[in-house]
Scaffold this motif. Structure first.
Motif, PDB file in Angstrom:
ATOM      1  N   LEU A 117      -7.265  -2.466 -43.619  1.00 25.93           N
ATOM      2  CA  LEU A 117      -8.352  -3.427 -43.786  1.00 25.93           C
ATOM      3  C   LEU A 117      -7.837  -4.866 -43.808  1.00 25.93           C
ATOM      4  CD1 LEU A 117     -10.534  -1.698 -46.556  1.00 25.93           C
ATOM      5  CD2 LEU A 117     -10.939  -1.723 -44.080  1.00 25.93           C
ATOM      6  N   GLU A 118      -6.512  -5.026 -43.819  1.00 30.63           N
ATOM      7  CA  GLU A 118      -5.933  -6.354 -44.019  1.00 30.63           C
ATOM      8  C   GLU A 118      -5.399  -6.941 -42.705  1.00 30.63           C
ATOM      9  OE1 GLU A 118      -3.545  -6.695 -47.602  1.00 30.63           O
ATOM     10  OE2 GLU A 118      -4.377  -4.788 -48.293  1.00 30.63           O
ATOM     11  N   ILE A 127       0.796   3.013 -35.609  1.00 23.67           N
ATOM     12  CA  ILE A 127       0.121   2.422 -36.768  1.00 23.67           C
ATOM     13  C   ILE A 127      -1.012   1.512 -36.294  1.00 23.67           C
ATOM     14  CG2 ILE A 127       0.400   0.958 -38.805  1.00 23.67           C
ATOM     15  CD1 ILE A 127       3.293   1.921 -38.963  1.00 23.67           C
ATOM     16  N   PHE A 128      -0.757   0.773 -35.229  1.00 27.01           N
ATOM     17  CA  PHE A 128      -1.778  -0.122 -34.660  1.00 27.01           C
ATOM     18  C   PHE A 128      -3.053   0.653 -34.310  1.00 27.01           C
ATOM     19  CE2 PHE A 128      -3.669  -1.766 -30.688  1.00 27.01           C
ATOM     20  CZ  PHE A 128      -4.106  -3.013 -31.124  1.00 27.01           C
ATOM     21  N   LYS A 129      -2.905   1.856 -33.768  1.00 25.25           N
ATOM     22  CA  LYS A 129      -4.073   2.624 -33.327  1.00 25.25           C
ATOM     23  C   LYS A 129      -5.008   2.953 -34.491  1.00 25.25           C
ATOM     24  CE  LYS A 129      -1.857   7.188 -33.694  1.00 25.25           C
ATOM     25  NZ  LYS A 129      -1.231   8.305 -32.961  1.00 25.25           N
ATOM     26  N   VAL A 130      -4.457   3.048 -35.701  1.00 26.56           N
ATOM     27  CA  VAL A 130      -5.280   3.371 -36.869  1.00 26.56           C
ATOM     28  C   VAL A 130      -6.183   2.186 -37.209  1.00 26.56           C
ATOM     29  CG1 VAL A 130      -5.279   4.236 -39.234  1.00 26.56           C
ATOM     30  CG2 VAL A 130      -3.414   4.857 -37.699  1.00 26.56           C
ATOM     31  N   PHE A 131      -5.667   0.962 -37.040  1.00 29.19           N
ATOM     32  CA  PHE A 131      -6.501  -0.227 -37.247  1.00 29.19           C
ATOM     33  C   PHE A 131      -7.686  -0.222 -36.279  1.00 29.19           C
ATOM     34  CE2 PHE A 131      -2.516  -1.759 -39.065  1.00 29.19           C
ATOM     35  CZ  PHE A 131      -2.922  -2.595 -40.098  1.00 29.19           C
ATOM     36  N   VAL A 132      -7.372   0.096 -35.019  1.00 28.97           N
ATOM     37  CA  VAL A 132      -8.399   0.037 -33.972  1.00 28.97           C
ATOM     38  C   VAL A 132      -9.402   1.182 -34.114  1.00 28.97           C
ATOM     39  CG1 VAL A 132      -8.810   0.017 -31.483  1.00 28.97           C
ATOM     40  CG2 VAL A 132      -6.741  -1.050 -32.408  1.00 28.97           C
ATOM     41  N   ALA A 133      -8.926   2.365 -34.437  1.00 30.40           N
ATOM     42  CA  ALA A 133      -9.800   3.541 -34.512  1.00 30.40           C
ATOM     43  C   ALA A 133     -10.638   3.580 -35.784  1.00 30.40           C
ATOM     44  CB  ALA A 133      -8.953   4.811 -34.410  1.00 30.40           C
ATOM     45  N   LYS A 183     -14.073  -1.047 -39.579  1.00 33.43           N
ATOM     46  CA  LYS A 183     -13.241  -2.243 -39.434  1.00 33.43           C
ATOM     47  C   LYS A 183     -13.963  -3.467 -40.014  1.00 33.43           C
ATOM     48  CE  LYS A 183     -12.761  -1.529 -34.931  1.00 33.43           C
ATOM     49  NZ  LYS A 183     -12.940  -0.074 -34.770  1.00 33.43           N
ATOM     50  N   PRO A 184     -13.249  -4.254 -40.817  1.00 32.55           N
ATOM     51  CA  PRO A 184     -13.842  -5.511 -41.296  1.00 32.55           C
ATOM     52  C   PRO A 184     -14.066  -6.463 -40.124  1.00 32.55           C
ATOM     53  CG  PRO A 184     -11.867  -4.920 -42.548  1.00 32.55           C
ATOM     54  CD  PRO A 184     -11.908  -4.030 -41.349  1.00 32.55           C
ATOM     55  N   VAL A 207     -12.677  -9.485 -34.964  1.00 30.59           N
ATOM     56  CA  VAL A 207     -12.506 -10.791 -34.305  1.00 30.59           C
ATOM     57  C   VAL A 207     -11.095 -10.930 -33.729  1.00 30.59           C
ATOM     58  CG1 VAL A 207     -12.381 -13.282 -34.722  1.00 30.59           C
ATOM     59  CG2 VAL A 207     -14.281 -11.950 -35.665  1.00 30.59           C
ATOM     60  N   ILE A 208     -10.093 -10.538 -34.496  1.00 34.14           N
ATOM     61  CA  ILE A 208      -8.698 -10.638 -34.028  1.00 34.14           C
ATOM     62  C   ILE A 208      -8.494  -9.774 -32.780  1.00 34.14           C
ATOM     63  CG2 ILE A 208      -6.318  -9.966 -34.574  1.00 34.14           C
ATOM     64  CD1 ILE A 208      -7.027 -12.520 -35.916  1.00 34.14           C
ATOM     65  N   LEU A 209      -9.008  -8.555 -32.818  1.00 33.63           N
ATOM     66  CA  LEU A 209      -8.863  -7.646 -31.670  1.00 33.63           C
ATOM     67  C   LEU A 209      -9.575  -8.198 -30.440  1.00 33.63           C
ATOM     68  CD1 LEU A 209      -9.346  -4.188 -33.452  1.00 33.63           C
ATOM     69  CD2 LEU A 209      -7.202  -5.132 -32.566  1.00 33.63           C
TER      70      LEU A 209
END
Length: 344
Positions: free
Chosen positions: A254-255, A280-286, A290-291, A296-298
């Motif tokens: 979430l950070e 690890i990146f894929k977990v942020f995207v999946a 997502k906040p 916005v960053i993605l």
């Protein structure tokens, strides 16, 4: 040259050996470098006694260890505080004595009297001994010996928990980047054991020290040292993606600043680091929750991210097939997010 001086006496009783060991270790305090011969003789006596201990605990190839002698010896070294002497005198012992001590250490920790592990309980009651072993990573002459002894201690949850909760734990963030490769690698092995061997203790630690831990850990992930980056990234995957730490992972993804670190590692010159960062990146995207900051960053970086991902490949085989499927899903999700942000 005869080595008979060092040959252990089979008839030496456990109590007698403990007394001899204690006396010889204490005697080291009275010898100084100025008394070279006296110090050499004292160290020889310690070495002889440590060989006797090794034969008592392991046998000598001809005679198997006697259970009663081993139990009595274990009880007495705790009662007479010889365990403490083992650790505190380690830096001044000779190479053979240190080798014998490391060999005997795991045997001693595993010895039970009744239902208790005597030596483990002793160390629990003298926890400063664990702190002493940790700071010995600063002494390259005994660092590997102490590392071995620490990892034997870490096999026991109570001792691992103490180190995790102690101020000494933070020293590992320095030790894993020491210039001596062997010492740094050994320190990382101990660091990894602390974070992965006992799931409950590690999870409780990560929960209670979350911000402090990840602030320090980020420095490892962004280290100028390739080995440090690769090892720390691989370890992060291991303890972050384990089920007991799912609550830690949910918080981590979430950070935004954690996402930015992974995006930077996706651009690393090492393909191995790129692949590890992707997992690890894929977990942020999946993440379905997502906040907005993450979205916005993605979206803002979608072109560069897509270019990186399209060029990322693990090779050939079944593993490659699974990787390509996951990569395709992540690419589609980033494309979806970028379109969505443009619409809104």
């Amino acid at each position: 040259m005869s080595f008979s001086f060092f040959k252990a006496s089979r008839g030496k009783a456990a109590l007698e050996l403990v007394k001899a060991m204690r006396d010889s270790l204490v005697a080291l305090d009275t010898k100084t470098v100025a008394e070279v011969k006296a110090l050499e003789k004292a160290l020889e006596e310690v070495e002889k006694n440590f060989l006797s201990m090794r034969q008592l605990l392991s046998g000598d190839g001809e005679v198997e260890p006697n259970f009663e002698n081993v139990s009595q010896f274990t009880i007495e070294i705790c009662k007479e505080d010889v365990i403490g002497l083992f650790i505190h005198k380690l830096p001044i012992l000779g190479w053979e004595a240190r080798k014998d001590l490391v060999h005997c250490w795991s045997i001693l920790l595993k010895q039970t009297v009744g239902s208790s592990y005597c030596c483990v309980e002793y160390i629990q009651n003298h926890s400063e001994l664990l702190d002493f072993l940790v700071v010995c990573y600063d002494n390259k002459d005994v660092a590997l010996n102490c590392g071995n002894m620490l990892r034997e201690c870490i096999k026991f949850p109570s001792l691992a928990k103490y180190i995790l909760d102690s101020t000494s734990f933070e020293l590992f963030f320095k030790y894993v980047e020491l210039p001596n490769f062997d010492v740094a690698s050994d320190a990382f092995a101990t660091f990894k054991d602390l974070l992965t061997r006992h799931e409950t203790a590690a999870s409780e630690f990560l929960t209670s020290r979350y911000e402090e831990f990840f602030e320090l850990y980020e420095k490892l992930l962004t280290s100028a040292n390739y080995v440090t980056r690769r090892q720390s990234l691989k370890l992060l995957s291991e303890f972050l993606l384990e089920s007991p730490n799912s609550h830690i992972m949910k918080r981590y993804i979430l950070e935004v600043h954690h996402l930015k670190v992974m995006m930077t590692l996706l651009k690393d010159s090492s393909k191995n680091i790129q692949i590890s960062a992707f997992h690890i990146f894929k977990v942020f995207v999946a993440n379905p929750n997502k906040p907005q900051e993450i979205i916005v960053i993605l979206a803002k970086n979608h072109e560069r991210l897509l270019a990186l991902l399209h060029n990322l490949s693990v090779g050939k085989g079944a593993e490659d097939e699974q990787f390509e499927e996951e990569k395709e899903l992540i690419i589609k999700e980033i494309e979806r997010i970028s379109r969505l942000l443009k619409i809104t």
